[in-house]
Design a protein around this motif. Structure first.
Motif, PDB file in Angstrom:
ATOM      1  N   ALA A  83     -22.955  10.705   2.082  1.00 19.26           N
ATOM      2  CA  ALA A  83     -22.802  12.104   1.678  1.00 19.26           C
ATOM      3  C   ALA A  83     -23.799  12.448   0.576  1.00 19.26           C
ATOM      4  O   ALA A  83     -24.450  13.490   0.613  1.00 19.26           O
ATOM      5  N   ILE A 139     -18.838  17.947   4.027  1.00 16.57           N
ATOM      6  CA  ILE A 139     -20.109  17.374   4.481  1.00 16.57           C
ATOM      7  C   ILE A 139     -20.870  18.345   5.384  1.00 16.57           C
ATOM      8  O   ILE A 139     -22.090  18.370   5.381  1.00 16.57           O
ATOM      9  N   TRP A 196     -11.549   2.474   5.512  1.00 19.91           N
ATOM     10  CA  TRP A 196     -12.993   2.612   5.701  1.00 19.91           C
ATOM     11  C   TRP A 196     -13.396   4.089   5.700  1.00 19.91           C
ATOM     12  O   TRP A 196     -14.476   4.461   5.281  1.00 19.91           O
ATOM     13  N   ASP A 197     -12.500   4.920   6.195  1.00 21.06           N
ATOM     14  CA  ASP A 197     -12.801   6.331   6.412  1.00 21.06           C
ATOM     15  C   ASP A 197     -12.662   7.184   5.157  1.00 21.06           C
ATOM     16  O   ASP A 197     -13.254   8.249   5.049  1.00 21.06           O
ATOM     17  N   GLU A 198     -11.883   6.725   4.193  1.00 18.15           N
ATOM     18  CA  GLU A 198     -11.537   7.586   3.054  1.00 18.15           C
ATOM     19  C   GLU A 198     -12.794   8.070   2.324  1.00 18.15           C
ATOM     20  O   GLU A 198     -13.744   7.325   2.149  1.00 18.15           O
ATOM     21  N   PHE A 199     -12.764   9.305   1.881  1.00 16.64           N
ATOM     22  CA  PHE A 199     -13.959   9.846   1.237  1.00 16.64           C
ATOM     23  C   PHE A 199     -13.683  10.455  -0.132  1.00 16.64           C
ATOM     24  O   PHE A 199     -14.339  10.106  -1.118  1.00 16.64           O
ATOM     25  N   PHE A 200     -12.699  11.342  -0.235  1.00 19.06           N
ATOM     26  CA  PHE A 200     -12.577  12.160  -1.441  1.00 19.06           C
ATOM     27  C   PHE A 200     -12.315  11.337  -2.702  1.00 19.06           C
ATOM     28  O   PHE A 200     -12.974  11.527  -3.727  1.00 19.06           O
ATOM     29  N   ALA A 250     -12.991   8.240  -3.249  1.00 19.72           N
ATOM     30  CA  ALA A 250     -14.180   7.452  -3.573  1.00 19.72           C
ATOM     31  C   ALA A 250     -15.261   8.332  -4.181  1.00 19.72           C
ATOM     32  O   ALA A 250     -15.965   7.931  -5.106  1.00 19.72           O
ATOM     33  N   LEU A 251     -15.355   9.561  -3.685  1.00 19.38           N
ATOM     34  CA  LEU A 251     -16.377  10.482  -4.204  1.00 19.38           C
ATOM     35  C   LEU A 251     -16.206  10.695  -5.702  1.00 19.38           C
ATOM     36  O   LEU A 251     -17.153  10.677  -6.469  1.00 19.38           O
ATOM     37  N   ILE A 252     -14.952  10.908  -6.114  1.00 19.48           N
ATOM     38  CA  ILE A 252     -14.707  11.218  -7.521  1.00 19.48           C
ATOM     39  C   ILE A 252     -14.581   9.940  -8.353  1.00 19.48           C
ATOM     40  O   ILE A 252     -15.044   9.883  -9.488  1.00 19.48           O
ATOM     41  N   LEU A 253     -13.966   8.908  -7.797  1.00 16.87           N
ATOM     42  CA  LEU A 253     -13.642   7.737  -8.621  1.00 16.87           C
ATOM     43  C   LEU A 253     -14.789   6.742  -8.769  1.00 16.87           C
ATOM     44  O   LEU A 253     -14.759   5.896  -9.652  1.00 16.87           O
ATOM     45  N   SER A 309      -4.249   1.712  -1.206  1.00 15.23           N
ATOM     46  CA  SER A 309      -3.015   1.091  -0.760  1.00 15.23           C
ATOM     47  C   SER A 309      -1.838   2.044  -0.889  1.00 15.23           C
ATOM     48  O   SER A 309      -0.869   1.953  -0.149  1.00 15.23           O
ATOM     49  N   VAL A 338       3.527  -0.607  -4.733  1.00 16.97           N
ATOM     50  CA  VAL A 338       2.156  -0.351  -4.290  1.00 16.97           C
ATOM     51  C   VAL A 338       1.976   1.120  -3.939  1.00 16.97           C
ATOM     52  O   VAL A 338       0.956   1.739  -4.233  1.00 16.97           O
ATOM     53  N   LYS A 362     -18.440  15.718 -11.365  1.00 19.51           N
ATOM     54  CA  LYS A 362     -18.383  14.356 -11.909  1.00 19.51           C
ATOM     55  C   LYS A 362     -18.194  14.405 -13.421  1.00 19.51           C
ATOM     56  O   LYS A 362     -17.383  13.662 -13.976  1.00 19.51           O
ATOM     57  N   ASP A 390     -12.748  16.844   3.948  1.00 21.87           N
ATOM     58  CA  ASP A 390     -13.958  16.013   4.032  1.00 21.87           C
ATOM     59  C   ASP A 390     -15.015  16.570   4.981  1.00 21.87           C
ATOM     60  O   ASP A 390     -16.188  16.665   4.628  1.00 21.87           O
ATOM     61  N   VAL A 447      -5.679   2.555  -5.193  1.00 18.73           N
ATOM     62  CA  VAL A 447      -5.444   3.938  -4.768  1.00 18.73           C
ATOM     63  C   VAL A 447      -5.253   4.014  -3.252  1.00 18.73           C
ATOM     64  O   VAL A 447      -4.322   4.654  -2.761  1.00 18.73           O
ATOM     65  N   LEU A 459      -9.261   1.121   9.441  1.00 20.36           N
ATOM     66  CA  LEU A 459      -9.965   2.380   9.690  1.00 20.36           C
ATOM     67  C   LEU A 459      -9.637   3.431   8.629  1.00 20.36           C
ATOM     68  O   LEU A 459     -10.523   4.162   8.181  1.00 20.36           O
ATOM     69  N   ALA A 483     -22.608   2.504   9.056  1.00 19.91           N
ATOM     70  CA  ALA A 483     -21.255   2.756   8.572  1.00 19.91           C
ATOM     71  C   ALA A 483     -20.271   2.787   9.725  1.00 19.91           C
ATOM     72  O   ALA A 483     -19.097   2.452   9.573  1.00 19.91           O
ATOM     73  N   VAL A 521       0.540   3.692  -8.670  1.00 21.75           N
ATOM     74  CA  VAL A 521      -0.529   4.495  -9.264  1.00 21.75           C
ATOM     75  C   VAL A 521      -0.385   5.987  -9.034  1.00 21.75           C
ATOM     76  O   VAL A 521      -0.968   6.768  -9.769  1.00 21.75           O
TER      77      VAL A 521
END
Lengths: 290, 420, 307
Positions: free
Chosen positions: A244, C249, A221-225, A227-230, A160, C35, B77, C245, A158, A218, A264, C39
């Protein structure tokens, strides 16, 4: 008062002002992060005092040690450690995949003339237009079908998808900025098209490449949304998600939140500091021209 | 000779038993179950892990993997996972305000036929009903929760009070005294952040003022009578300076923190706070914390708000039998008695049981509180959408951006778009 | 995608035109396309499809309703409130980042003791992950224990601790402040890259022509960094318009929706109200807004190139 003295005074004043401005900027930049670091080493009672104590009475690296060594799987410290490992794996995988595919694409978009080149460049960037919320449910289903939900590989795939266009875009800028004549000479010397890219084009774009690598790491490393759901378990949860979630659950342990935050922040900050000269250099070389 | 044939017999028996257990009697297939629950309030994550470990030991063929998320992420979730129709979760923790929505979305299973006679007879019927939609049941309650009034005995004693307030007005009078005597800057703290948390406090006040939020037929009740009185009460405590103004950014955990730091004399919160606020490891006021039923708006109208949650079988689970086994184990009387200080059991008899692992006054207070307890409007599938808008309307009134009447009448207008 | 060579670069491809180049183009482009879109293409299209349907999880059936999701959003005051908040966030944060970024870039372009150190330090905020940044500022703005209250009180600027995130408008500006702190360094770096390549002769020539410091800034510096400013504008505006984001937070869109941006609004519609169709339509509306902005910027860039 004589002219030269006045000029010297004015110059000295200017220098003083310059240094003051630099100090002010430095303080403004560092103070918040310094406070995060102090919070992470402060004892729990130090943080809740009023008036606030700026240097903790009970400072110590205990929380960092806990994160690095704990075996208590239910603790936040353990989650942070695992999440840091996951984030590293995701950032590394994403950077490699995006560079391997994105750099060559950026090269041909800069060098070769073919129909639809312009449209294709913009097409790559179109993934940036939609907010991730639009894609998340369908992405979740697709990753489920691939068996890559809650997995590091799934996140790499995702990530990439948005890091690669970025690499393409930036590298296209660099390759455009590198003079074409050297490559032509190589062609005349009998290099194949690929060899020209590999032996000449790519080495010439090294500063740009380093800049691109930093940005790619960066970004991932920074991505959030996503990762939050997946992600949901320690198999793939990234550090941003861990922080979070932890700060949503245990409001009381600010020290631990700060510790997670500092840990982090360290990998990207260190990378940026070590490679800082490449950032401005790389930006100078071409990215600015887009 | 006899000895030898005996030996042969023994060997044969051993061989046979091995054959039976390994092949003929078909060992159950190993199964992995995924369960999603929250890491916040009620059962602590450490306790849940303990329970699951015990279940794994008792059922060696079943492995349970538990995902912990904050309450604020739980709904999202579950929805992302189950909306696709092929979710990974087998057992999901469902708040009492979600069953209508989850049932309509076809995400959880109708388990009416699975409910045993013991459950019917033993579980508090009001609790069993939190996961009922129409005449169908969509899960079994696991977390029994209701808001209690927690207060700081020492602070009250300093001001000359020896008993908990019986009405909200009495509470405010006490709070004013505490403030005047400089015992506490802001004696009352609430969870009024823009989140479901404010709805729980609000519902509590509305019910205790004899009002209602939405009638069972879906019509608005929050713009009249007791509901409006409740909102006006909230605003007044802010204006009088007895409510901590930061309450508008607080969730339950923040409230617990402020209270545990000794910066508030009163707070409304869930069961789990009693144990934690009296624990010196997490509280500066350990030993000073007392629990009481929530006050009444007018004398005689004390009604508590419920915040219970249950376990449901995901529609898409491939192992419904094993998953059901897990639910039965977790909600069993024995298991619930053991972890009762996190959340009191759903079983009627357990509250009086001698082996109930919870402070006596907790069970005693619950018994009083539970005489009159009412949920948030859980019968409408659009509760969540409504709640989102209601949270904003309430905060606008609390911030003085709109009068209570204006904020609530705007909310009535918004209901049409919500019901779609 | 047709990869037919229309006008091959005559000089570069003089020796072996055509086949080899075409093979290279295909081999170099296909992996990146795979790539990038492998997806997300289906989700992109599915979201578009969903946005034309009444797709609510709680009601059966997904009838085609054309543009109804879009039109209902466009007449929804909640949508416009969120949009204007997003515009406010975007304008203020991007504006501040540009001004502060330019000031820092000009400073870093001067000679002073510790310049190398400051050039390195300026990257720290930018390298900080968004979630860590948001968490850090929420901790600093904390009403009970926050460093901001402590410092203002100890300096005598406030008499009581303030609840910074309890008032909608103040909370929005707190979030903007946190965003500006993190992103200004990137703008500064982009502009510094521009400043460094301005030949010193240009300034000398301007001085000889009688231009003072302001004149030199106006006639030499500004024109030279226009491209940097444009790139900063494009990237920062697009990011700011999608901001999610840091709000998630810091404030979770509260209090009283004071920090609810469109992306957050789309998130709530999708996950809380379970209106997947409307959520998808909102996302595409955001994309339309961003595309319009991008078009304006690209026009500016083109003029820049032609100028």
């Amino acid at each position: 008062m004589s002219g030269p003295t006045q000029a010297r005074l004015r110059k000295a004043g200017r220098r003083l002002g310059l240094h003051l401005a630099a100090l002010l900027a430095g303080a403004f930049i560092l103070a918040p992060f310094a406070w995060l670091v102090i919070s992470s080493i402060a004892g729990p009672s130090d943080l809740l005092e009023r008036p606030l104590r700026w240097w903790p009475a009970h400072a110590g690296l205990g929380r960092y040690l806990t994160v690095l060594t704990t075996t208590d799987v239910n603790s936040a410290a353990y989650t942070f450690r695992r999440a840091l490992i996951n984030s590293s794996a995701v950032a590394f995988g994403t950077t490699v995949l995006s560079l391997v595919t994105g750099v060559p694409a950026g090269y041909v978009l800069a060098r070769s003339r073919f129909r639809g080149r312009q449209a294709l460049t913009i097409f790559f960037l179109s993934t940036y237009l939609l907010p991730p919320i639009a894609l998340i449910v369908a992405l979740y289903v697709i990753l489920s079908l691939l068996g890559q939900r809650d997995s590091v590989v799934g996140l790499i795939l995702v990530y990439s998808s948005f890091v690669t266009p970025f690499v393409v875009w930036i590298m296209r800028g660099y390759f455009t900025a590198v003079p074409v004549e050297i490559e032509e000479a190589a062609r005349i010397d009998g290099c194949s098209r690929f060899e020209t890219f590999w032996r000449v084009g790519l080495p010439l774009a090294t500063p740009g490449l380093v800049t691109t690598i930093i940005f790619a790491i960066l970004l991932a490393w920074d991505e959030f949304f996503y990762a939050l759901i997946l992600t949901s378990s320690l198999r793939a949860k990234t550090i941003s998600v861990a922080i979070a979630e932890f700060s949503g659950q245990h409001m009381i342990d600010y020290g631990m939140i700060a510790t997670g935050g500092v840990m982090a922040a360290l990998p990207p900050v260190i990378i940026a500091l070590i490679l800082q000269k490449y950032i401005v250099q790389g930006l100078t070389a071409g990215a600015v021209k887009g | 000779m006899v000895k030898r044939s005996l030996a042969v017999l023994v060997v044969m028996a051993v061989v046979l038993s091995i054959a039976l257990t390994s092949g003929c009697a078909k060992k159950p297939q190993p199964v992995t179950l995924q369960m999603i629950t929250m890491k916040q309030a009620a059962y602590s994550d450490a306790h849940i892990s303990e329970m699951v470990k015990k279940f794994n030991e008792a059922n060696p063929n079943i492995t349970v993997q538990v995902t912990f998320v904050p309450y604020e992420s739980l709904h999202d979730k579950i929805v992302t996972d189950l909306a696709s129709g092929q979710g990974q979760y087998d057992v999901v923790l469902v708040d009492e305000i979600w069953p209508a929505e989850f049932a309509a979305s076809n995400m959880v299973q109708d388990i009416t036929a699975r409910i045993t006679p013991e459950m019917k007879a033993g579980v508090n019927p009001a609790l069993l009903d939190i996961l009922r939609v129409g005449d169908k049941y969509y899960g079994i309650p696991w977390i029994l929760d209701t808001k209690f009034l927690f207060y700081n005995k020492n602070m009250l004693a300093k001001a000359g009070y020896t008993a908990a307030p019986k009405t909200w007005d009495e509470l405010v009078t006490m709070a004013k005294t505490l403030k005047a005597k400089k015992i506490c800057d802001f004696p009352i703290v609430w969870s009024w952040a823009q989140a479901e948390a404010i709805m729980c406090d609000y519902a509590q006040l509305v019910y205790s003022y004899g009002g209602d939020i939405i009638a069972p037929d879906g019509t608005a009740k929050f713009n009249q009578g007791g509901a409006l009185d409740a909102l006006k009460f909230m605003i007044k405590t802010l204006k009088d300076g007895v409510t901590n103004p930061n309450s508008l950014t607080y969730l339950e955990e923040d409230v617990r923190q402020v209270f545990s730091e000794g910066k508030a004399a009163f707070c409304l919160n869930w069961t789990y706070v009693y144990a934690l606020a009296n624990d010196p490891a997490s509280s500066k006021v350990a030993g000073q914390v007392a629990i009481a039923p929530t006050p009444a708006g007018k004398p005689g109208t004390a009604v508590g708000v419920s915040g219970s949650m249950g376990l449901s079988l995901a529609k898409s689970t491939k192992h419904p039998e094993e998953a059901w086994k897990l639910i039965v184990f977790l909600t069993s009387e024995a298991n619930q008695k053991l972890y009762a200080s996190d959340s009191l059991p759903i079983w009627k008899a357990a509250l009086d049981a001698p082996d109930l692992n919870a402070p006596k006054e907790l069970a005693a207070t619950l018994r009083v509180q539970y005489q009159a307890v009412k949920g948030r409007p859980q019968f409408v599938i659009w509760y969540n959408a409504f709640s989102t808008k209601a949270q904003v309307a309430l905060q606008q009134a609390l911030l003085g951006k709109a009068t209570p009447e204006a904020a609530m009448s705007q909310l009535v207008k918004d209901m049409d778009s919500v019901k779609k | 995608m047709s990869l037919r060579l229309s006008s091959p670069n005559p000089r570069l491809l003089r020796t072996r035109v055509g086949r080899e180049e075409r093979r290279l183009i295909v081999a170099f482009l296909v992996p990146a396309l795979l790539v990038t879109f492998g997806v997300v293409l289906i989700p992109l299209l599915e979201a578009l499809w969903i946005s034309f349907h009444r797709y609510s999880l709680t009601t059966p059936g997904r009838p085609f309703i054309g543009l109804a999701n879009y039109s209902s959003a466009l007449v929804d005051p909640g949508f416009w409130a969120a949009t204007w908040r997003t515009v406010y966030f975007t304008l203020v944060s991007t504006g501040l980042e540009l001004v502060l970024g330019l000031m820092i870039a000009l400073l870093l372009n001067e000679r002073f003791v510790g310049r190398g150190l400051l050039r390195a330090l300026v990257l720290v905020p930018w390298a900080l992950p968004t979630i860590v940044n948001g968490m850090m500022w929420r901790w600093i703005f904390n009403a009970d224990y926050g460093a901001l209250n402590a410092i203002l009180l100890q300096l005598g600027l406030i008499k009581d601790y303030q609840a910074w995130l309890s008032s909608p408008w103040v909370a929005m500006n707190c979030v903007i402040f946190a965003d500006v702190w993190k992103m200004t360094p990137l703008v500064a770096m982009l502009l510094l890259a521009n400043l460094q390549v301005i030949p010193a002769e240009l300034y000398e020539a301007a001085s000889i022509d009688g231009a003072g410091p302001l004149g030199r800034f106006r006639y030499v510096t500004l024109p030279s960094i226009r491209s940097g400013i444009l790139v900063s504008l494009v990237t920062r505006t697009i990011e700011a318009f999608k901001v999610f984001d840091i709000i998630f937070i810091m404030t979770r869109s509260g209090p009283a929706n004071g920090t609810q941006t469109i992306a957050y609004y789309a998130y709530t519609e999708t996950f809380t109200a379970l209106q997947f169709g409307k959520g998808a339509a909102l996302s595409y509306l955001i994309a339309v807004f961003i595309t319009l902005l991008a078009l304006v910027y690209f026009r500016l860039i083109r003029e820049e190139v032609q100028a």
